[in-house]
Design a protein around this motif. Sequence first.
Motif, mmCIF file in Angstrom:
data_model
loop_
_atom_site.group_PDB
_atom_site.id
_atom_site.type_symbol
_atom_site.label_atom_id
_atom_site.label_comp_id
_atom_site.label_asym_id
_atom_site.label_seq_id
_atom_site.Cartn_x
_atom_site.Cartn_y
_atom_site.Cartn_z
ATOM 1 N N PHE A 137 0.859 -1.185 0.000
ATOM 2 C CA PHE A 137 0.000 0.000 0.000
ATOM 3 C C PHE A 137 0.895 1.235 0.000
ATOM 4 O O PHE A 137 1.763 1.377 0.859
ATOM 5 N N LEU A 138 0.654 2.113 -0.942
ATOM 6 C CA LEU A 138 1.405 3.358 -1.051
ATOM 7 C C LEU A 138 0.405 4.509 -0.924
ATOM 8 O O LEU A 138 -0.337 4.794 -1.852
ATOM 9 N N ASP A 139 0.370 5.132 0.248
ATOM 10 C CA ASP A 139 -0.609 6.196 0.514
ATOM 11 C C ASP A 139 0.056 7.548 0.264
ATOM 12 O O ASP A 139 0.826 8.029 1.089
ATOM 13 N N GLU A 140 -0.222 8.136 -0.905
ATOM 14 C CA GLU A 140 0.369 9.399 -1.348
ATOM 15 C C GLU A 140 1.889 9.395 -1.131
ATOM 16 O O GLU A 140 2.441 10.264 -0.456
ATOM 17 N N PRO A 141 2.586 8.415 -1.716
ATOM 18 C CA PRO A 141 3.996 8.192 -1.399
ATOM 19 C C PRO A 141 4.957 9.230 -1.963
ATOM 20 O O PRO A 141 6.073 9.350 -1.471
ATOM 21 N N THR A 142 4.554 9.979 -2.991
ATOM 22 C CA THR A 142 5.504 10.920 -3.595
ATOM 23 C C THR A 142 5.224 12.369 -3.213
ATOM 24 O O THR A 142 5.782 13.291 -3.789
ATOM 25 N N THR A 143 4.353 12.566 -2.210
ATOM 26 C CA THR A 143 4.083 13.927 -1.734
ATOM 27 C C THR A 143 5.379 14.582 -1.273
ATOM 28 O O THR A 143 6.128 14.021 -0.478
ATOM 29 N N GLY A 144 5.662 15.764 -1.807
ATOM 30 C CA GLY A 144 6.849 16.503 -1.383
ATOM 31 C C GLY A 144 8.139 16.110 -2.072
ATOM 32 O O GLY A 144 9.179 16.694 -1.784
ATOM 33 N N LEU A 145 8.096 15.133 -2.966
ATOM 34 C CA LEU A 145 9.317 14.729 -3.674
ATOM 35 C C LEU A 145 9.520 15.591 -4.912
ATOM 36 O O LEU A 145 8.554 16.011 -5.553
ATOM 37 N N ASP A 146 10.781 15.832 -5.251
ATOM 38 C CA ASP A 146 11.026 16.601 -6.469
ATOM 39 C C ASP A 146 10.766 15.714 -7.685
ATOM 40 O O ASP A 146 10.716 14.480 -7.579
ATOM 41 N N PRO A 147 10.571 16.316 -8.876
ATOM 42 C CA PRO A 147 10.173 15.547 -10.064
ATOM 43 C C PRO A 147 11.131 14.413 -10.424
ATOM 44 O O PRO A 147 10.682 13.338 -10.840
ATOM 45 N N GLU A 148 12.430 14.625 -10.236
ATOM 46 C CA GLU A 148 13.404 13.582 -10.594
ATOM 47 C C GLU A 148 13.225 12.341 -9.714
ATOM 48 O O GLU A 148 13.205 11.208 -10.200
ATOM 49 N N VAL A 149 13.079 12.572 -8.404
ATOM 50 C CA VAL A 149 12.892 11.454 -7.467
ATOM 51 C C VAL A 149 11.553 10.765 -7.733
ATOM 52 O O VAL A 149 11.432 9.545 -7.648
ATOM 53 N N ARG A 150 10.538 11.562 -8.105
ATOM 54 C CA ARG A 150 9.230 10.987 -8.412
ATOM 55 C C ARG A 150 9.324 10.038 -9.605
ATOM 56 O O ARG A 150 8.747 8.951 -9.595
ATOM 57 N N LEU A 151 10.076 10.427 -10.627
ATOM 58 C CA LEU A 151 10.262 9.561 -11.800
ATOM 59 C C LEU A 151 10.974 8.268 -11.413
ATOM 60 O O LEU A 151 10.626 7.185 -11.888
ATOM 61 N N GLU A 152 11.987 8.378 -10.538
ATOM 62 C CA GLU A 152 12.697 7.185 -10.043
ATOM 63 C C GLU A 152 11.710 6.265 -9.333
ATOM 64 O O GLU A 152 11.730 5.042 -9.514
ATOM 65 N N PHE A 153 10.861 6.864 -8.511
ATOM 66 C CA PHE A 153 9.880 6.091 -7.752
ATOM 67 C C PHE A 153 8.917 5.372 -8.697
ATOM 68 O O PHE A 153 8.591 4.205 -8.494
ATOM 69 N N TRP A 154 8.455 6.062 -9.726
ATOM 70 C CA TRP A 154 7.542 5.443 -10.695
ATOM 71 C C TRP A 154 8.173 4.199 -11.309
ATOM 72 O O TRP A 154 7.508 3.180 -11.490
ATOM 73 N N GLN A 155 9.456 4.296 -11.629
ATOM 74 C CA GLN A 155 10.154 3.153 -12.227
ATOM 75 C C GLN A 155 10.181 1.976 -11.255
ATOM 76 O O GLN A 155 9.977 0.822 -11.649
ATOM 77 N N ILE A 156 10.405 2.261 -9.981
ATOM 78 C CA ILE A 156 10.440 1.212 -8.954
ATOM 79 C C ILE A 156 9.072 0.519 -8.864
ATOM 80 O O ILE A 156 8.983 -0.708 -8.796
ATOM 81 N N VAL A 157 8.003 1.317 -8.882
ATOM 82 C CA VAL A 157 6.647 0.749 -8.790
ATOM 83 C C VAL A 157 6.357 -0.143 -9.993
ATOM 84 O O VAL A 157 5.800 -1.237 -9.862
ATOM 85 N N LYS A 158 6.759 0.313 -11.179
ATOM 86 C CA LYS A 158 6.554 -0.499 -12.388
ATOM 87 C C LYS A 158 7.312 -1.826 -12.292
ATOM 88 O O LYS A 158 6.799 -2.879 -12.688
ATOM 89 N N THR A 196 -3.045 8.748 -4.521
ATOM 90 C CA THR A 196 -2.174 9.851 -4.939
ATOM 91 C C THR A 196 -2.981 11.105 -5.185
ATOM 92 O O THR A 196 -4.149 11.052 -5.561
ATOM 93 N N GLN A 197 -2.339 12.246 -4.958
ATOM 94 C CA GLN A 197 -2.962 13.526 -5.307
ATOM 95 C C GLN A 197 -2.448 14.006 -6.664
ATOM 96 O O GLN A 197 -2.906 15.005 -7.191
ATOM 97 N N TYR A 198 -1.470 13.269 -7.220
ATOM 98 C CA TYR A 198 -0.923 13.612 -8.527
ATOM 99 C C TYR A 198 -1.604 12.755 -9.586
ATOM 100 O O TYR A 198 -1.325 11.557 -9.693
ATOM 101 N N LEU A 199 -2.486 13.357 -10.354
ATOM 102 C CA LEU A 199 -3.241 12.574 -11.324
ATOM 103 C C LEU A 199 -2.335 12.005 -12.402
ATOM 104 O O LEU A 199 -2.589 10.920 -12.929
ATOM 105 N N GLU A 200 -1.256 12.719 -12.713
ATOM 106 C CA GLU A 200 -0.300 12.210 -13.702
ATOM 107 C C GLU A 200 0.310 10.888 -13.231
ATOM 108 O O GLU A 200 0.614 10.004 -14.028
ATOM 109 N N GLU A 201 0.458 10.758 -11.917
ATOM 110 C CA GLU A 201 1.029 9.539 -11.343
ATOM 111 C C GLU A 201 0.135 8.331 -11.639
ATOM 112 O O GLU A 201 0.608 7.281 -12.073
ATOM 113 N N ALA A 202 -1.161 8.508 -11.428
ATOM 114 C CA ALA A 202 -2.116 7.435 -11.728
ATOM 115 C C ALA A 202 -2.131 7.142 -13.222
ATOM 116 O O ALA A 202 -2.199 5.985 -13.654
ATOM 117 N N GLU A 203 -2.049 8.206 -14.012
ATOM 118 C CA GLU A 203 -2.068 8.065 -15.464
ATOM 119 C C GLU A 203 -0.870 7.244 -15.939
ATOM 120 O O GLU A 203 -0.979 6.398 -16.826
#
Length: 255
Positions: free
Chosen positions: A159-180, A193-200
């Motif tokens: 369970f990832l409850d809004e896990p990228t809140t407060g992260l800069d865009p580069e770290v967020r992209l790294e995180f997305w790769q890990i989730v994939k 997530t509150q970032y709709l692009e993240e869900a997309e």
Amino acid sequence: MSQNEIAISVQGLKKSYKKVPVLTGVDFEVKTGSIFALLGSNGAGKTTIVRILTTLLQQDQGNVIVNGYNVASKPEQVRQSISLTGQFAAVDEILTGRENLVMIAQLRHLKDARQVATDLLHRFGLTEAADRRVATYSGGMRRRLDIAMSLVGKPPLIFLDEPTTGLDPEVRLEFWQIVKELAADGTTVFLTTQYLEEAEQLADRIAILHEGKIIVSGTLAELKQLFPPAKMEYIEKQPGLEEIFLAIIGKKTTK
């Protein structure tokens, strides 16, 4: 779909706080090995759902099955088969990054706790900082360590409850790769997530929580079908999830 193919089954979930209803009949299923994103405005009840699914909160009504276990009658079995990462890093600042990971590995009764820690430190780019106290880490480093800690023992459901809140865009992209990568390895991921692009970017299926219920659920392509045709005429590109989300919430609110 067989029971083994369903990681989470929620039927008729209700929860109120001091007689104020938050969840008024939530229903959804999450397929094993998929990434499921739950969207909703602030205060919609996303974290309440996560807390119920992870046994931190009891529901008032409804049947909730996680990894084949009923959360009300088998909470211990549920807890042993899941991991939870919230909005704020749950790391011990006094310990080093390595010590945090070793501690979690020992709590999960893993045989080679130090090797588990070493492997995760390498995977998350924390090898050089491994023996520094977490108090010296940047926000992005703490978040990476927090996610690494949630992967100790390779739980089948995270369970990832809004896990990228407060992260800069580069770290967020790294995180997305890990989730994939997690999903590719067969791990089921439940994401709010509150970032709709993240869900997309990440989700196999997306559900929108509004006024205590799931008002729509489906793939991104299916949600795009719900975008009002009148608005489709005036945009050249396909609508993004943010436009779809606002249109669906708007439609439901005006009824």
